[in-house]
Design a protein around this motif. Structure first.
Motif, PDB file in Angstrom:
ATOM      1  N   GLU A   1       0.833  -1.190   0.000  1.00  0.00           N
ATOM      2  CA  GLU A   1       0.000   0.000   0.000  1.00  0.00           C
ATOM      3  C   GLU A   1       0.873   1.247   0.000  1.00  0.00           C
ATOM      4  O   GLU A   1       1.993   1.236   0.522  1.00  0.00           O
ATOM      5  CB  GLU A   1      -0.917   0.008   1.235  1.00  0.00           C
ATOM      6  N   PHE A   2       0.364   2.291  -0.606  1.00  0.00           N
ATOM      7  CA  PHE A   2       1.078   3.565  -0.612  1.00  0.00           C
ATOM      8  C   PHE A   2       0.054   4.695  -0.585  1.00  0.00           C
ATOM      9  O   PHE A   2      -1.107   4.504  -0.941  1.00  0.00           O
ATOM     10  CB  PHE A   2       1.994   3.695  -1.835  1.00  0.00           C
ATOM     11  N   GLU A   3       0.490   5.844  -0.143  1.00  0.00           N
ATOM     12  CA  GLU A   3      -0.398   6.976   0.030  1.00  0.00           C
ATOM     13  C   GLU A   3      -0.245   7.953  -1.130  1.00  0.00           C
ATOM     14  O   GLU A   3       0.880   8.257  -1.539  1.00  0.00           O
ATOM     15  CB  GLU A   3      -0.075   7.687   1.343  1.00  0.00           C
ATOM     16  N   VAL A   4      -1.358   8.430  -1.660  1.00  0.00           N
ATOM     17  CA  VAL A   4      -1.345   9.404  -2.747  1.00  0.00           C
ATOM     18  C   VAL A   4      -1.972  10.697  -2.251  1.00  0.00           C
ATOM     19  O   VAL A   4      -3.107  10.698  -1.767  1.00  0.00           O
ATOM     20  CB  VAL A   4      -2.114   8.893  -3.981  1.00  0.00           C
ATOM     21  N   VAL A   5      -1.210  11.790  -2.379  1.00  0.00           N
ATOM     22  CA  VAL A   5      -1.681  13.110  -1.981  1.00  0.00           C
ATOM     23  C   VAL A   5      -1.910  13.945  -3.236  1.00  0.00           C
ATOM     24  O   VAL A   5      -1.067  13.966  -4.131  1.00  0.00           O
ATOM     25  CB  VAL A   5      -0.664  13.810  -1.063  1.00  0.00           C
ATOM     26  N   ILE A   6      -3.037  14.619  -3.327  1.00  0.00           N
ATOM     27  CA  ILE A   6      -3.346  15.502  -4.448  1.00  0.00           C
ATOM     28  C   ILE A   6      -3.367  16.938  -3.940  1.00  0.00           C
ATOM     29  O   ILE A   6      -3.992  17.238  -2.916  1.00  0.00           O
ATOM     30  CB  ILE A   6      -4.709  15.160  -5.088  1.00  0.00           C
TER      31      ILE A   6
END
Length: 562
Positions: free
Chosen positions: A387-392
């Motif tokens: 899992e990885f985190e995506v920031v917009i």
């Protein structure tokens, strides 16, 4: 005001340079459209043609072309033949008697670009057009300067003042001939753009050098994607008007509609009916309309022929040896270049015949060459996920959303407890290119087959485990390997393939961009802009690419998956 032109074509050469039969045909074709009163409208006596000249004859003619000109004269130099770059990167025009000794140019047998540039700058003419259909022709534009020595108003007659340089290739590319063409690829479409009027993009009845370049560039890239014609305007050189066009000619009107309606070599049912109706309205015979359509579709059909030829070659190569040896793969790459196909053109063919690919990422994007090997089937141990985190963020860099994502991967064993994580990249399509740069025009759809890509840049420890050496300047087992050449990166993939039994290669430019975009259309995958917080984050020692602390003790570069 006078319009003068010098057209040079060199087809015959000494040993060491291959003959170019199309070059003398090129100058004849250019002469015909320039001297046609309905096209270029150059006076016959003002157009000089040199075929297979000596160096001295070339130099004399080029010097006199630019000497003794008036401010409002239009001066055109066209050259078709071999362009040669010496060890210092200087461009030379090859003459009939140009030769090489031990693989190196004998400079006294060719015309130096610096001499031509000097004569251009000394000329009083403020409207100069240089068209070079040769290898490495983009190198000529280095050092070209503008000259403005008066108040003449050539816009009245020629559209703009300045210099315009059109080249068939970049400073590092080969220009190409094409099977079935009497002319070189680039000149073929220059002539077609003037002859048919198709280059008159704004329908004003005139063809500027910029319009001519845009037309030829789009056609060349459609037929031979690996070629990159370039345009170097100085001051308002892009406005110079080179020819007239029959803007009210019904055949031109039909041609432009055909160009607008065709998509990937075909017409939709509504488009076909619109064209049929237009043909009747313009009172064109079916034979004339069919001939126009065939000419417009020719670049796409040529492209499809090349793809079929490449696929057949790969099929026959696999029948002769499977898996393919590194030598055969290198030959296949040369054949791809011969066909002027890009990596994204041939990768779907290779993947169809050989299966999905494994690609390796290195730290420097400049070390991303074409594929060198392929994986015949996906690995059977693709059982893990992470899992990885995506920031917009928005255009001010402020966070708009944050969510968890999941991706599949497998870990290849390199020995001694070291692994290489390979992430599954799903296939898909995206728009590649940009209309803001000539090098990236036009924007075009690219379809990518599924492949596996290294989760992180190759580390020094991984590189040394496979190759046995570590050439990096900034030592650190978990730091990215650097100071390696393209050949060394390919060799790493070759040795990695031998060790693991899974063929690895480097990603193509299209695969790299596709993976980096991650399905987004913004400048960055996380939004419109970039901030330090998105690049540099607190990180426990030993968990990132940089094991040692940076200049800020509390911060280090975070190790991010692709």
């Amino acid at each position: 005001m006078a319009k003068v032109a010098l057209l040079i074509g060199v087809s015959e050469y000494e040993t060491g340079l291959d003959g170019l039969p199309s070059a003398v045909n090129d100058v004849t074709a250019i002469q015909q459209v320039l001297t046609n009163p309905d096209m270029g409208d150059f006076v016959d006596a003002a157009v000089t043609v040199l075929q297979n000249p000596s160096r001295q004859a070339m130099e004399d003619a080029i010097y006199h072309l630019f000497a003794n000109r008036q401010k409002d004269d239009l001066v055109l130099l066209y050259f078709s033949g071999h362009g040669v770059v010496d060890d210092g990167g200087e461009f030379y025009f090859a003459s009939r008697f140009t030769r090489k000794e031990q693989g190196r140019l004998v400079p006294t047998t060719a015309v130096a670009a610096r001499s031509v540039r000097d004569w251009m700058e000394q000329s009083k003419s403020q409207c100069k057009v240089i068209i070079l259909d040769s290898c490495f022709s983009g190198a000529f534009a280095k050092g070209v300067k503008a000259k403005d020595s008066g108040s003449v108003n050539p816009e009245r007659f020629l559209g703009g003042k300045g210099t315009a340089i059109l080249t068939a290739s970049t400073s590092t590319q080969y220009a190409l001939t094409q099977e079935g063409f009497d002319l070189s690829v680039y000149t073929h479409y220059l002539v077609e753009g003037i002859r048919t009027g198709g280059a008159d993009r704004d329908d004003d009845g005139f063809i500027s050098v910029e319009e001519l370049h845009d037309y030829a560039n789009s056609k060349v890239k459609e037929a031979a994607p690996a070629m990159t014609p370039e345009f170097y305007p100085v001051k308002e050189g892009y406005k110079i008007l080179l020819a007239k066009s029959p803007k009210d000619d019904p055949t031109l009107k039909y041609r432009k509609q055909v160009g607008q309606r065709v998509y990937q070599g075909r017409f939709s049912i509504p488009a076909r009916r619109l064209l049929n109706s237009l043909r009747l309205q313009l009172k064109l015979s079916p034979e004339v309309a069919e001939a126009i359509e065939a000419e417009v579709l020719q670049p796409y059909r040529e492209y499809q022929r090349k793809l079929q030829e490449y696929e057949q070659t790969l099929v026959e190569a696999l029948q002769a040896e499977n898996p393919l040896s590194q030598r055969t793969l290198n030959d296949l790459k040369d054949y791809q270049l011969h066909l002027a196909l890009l990596d994204e053109d041939v990768i779907p063919i290779a993947n169809k015949l050989l299966g999905e690919s494994l690609v390796i990422a290195f730290e420097e994007p400049s070390l991303i060459p074409p594929p060198s090997s392929f994986l015949s089937s996906p690995p059977s141990n693709l059982t893990k996920s992470f899992e990885f985190e995506v920031v917009i963020v928005n255009s001010q860099g402020k966070e708009q959303s944050r969510e968890q994502k999941r991706a599949e991967y497998f870990a290849d064993d390199l020995g001694n407890g070291m692994t290489l994580d390979m992430v599954a990249i799903p296939g898909g399509s995206f728009q590649m290119g940009s209309n803001e740069s000539d090098d990236e025009k036009p924007i075009h759809p690219v379809t990518i087959e599924p492949f596996f890509m290294g989760k992180y840049p190759v580390t020094q420890a991984q590189y040394e485990a496979i190759v046995g050496t570590n050439p990096s300047n900034f030592k650190g087992a978990k730091r990215p390997v650097e100071q390696i050449s393209w050949e060394e990166a390919v060799e790493f993939c070759t040795q990695l393939s031998q060790k693991t039994g899974k063929p690895y290669r480097l990603p193509s430019e299209a695969e790299w961009e596709y993976a980096c975009r991650a399905g987004t259309k913004t400048p960055f995958y996380f939004g419109e802009t970039i901030t330090p917080d998105l690049l540099i984050l607190p990180m426990p020692k030993g968990e990132g690419i940089l094991e040692e602390s940076t200049s800020e003790p509390s911060k280090a570069l975070t190790k991010r998956p692709y």
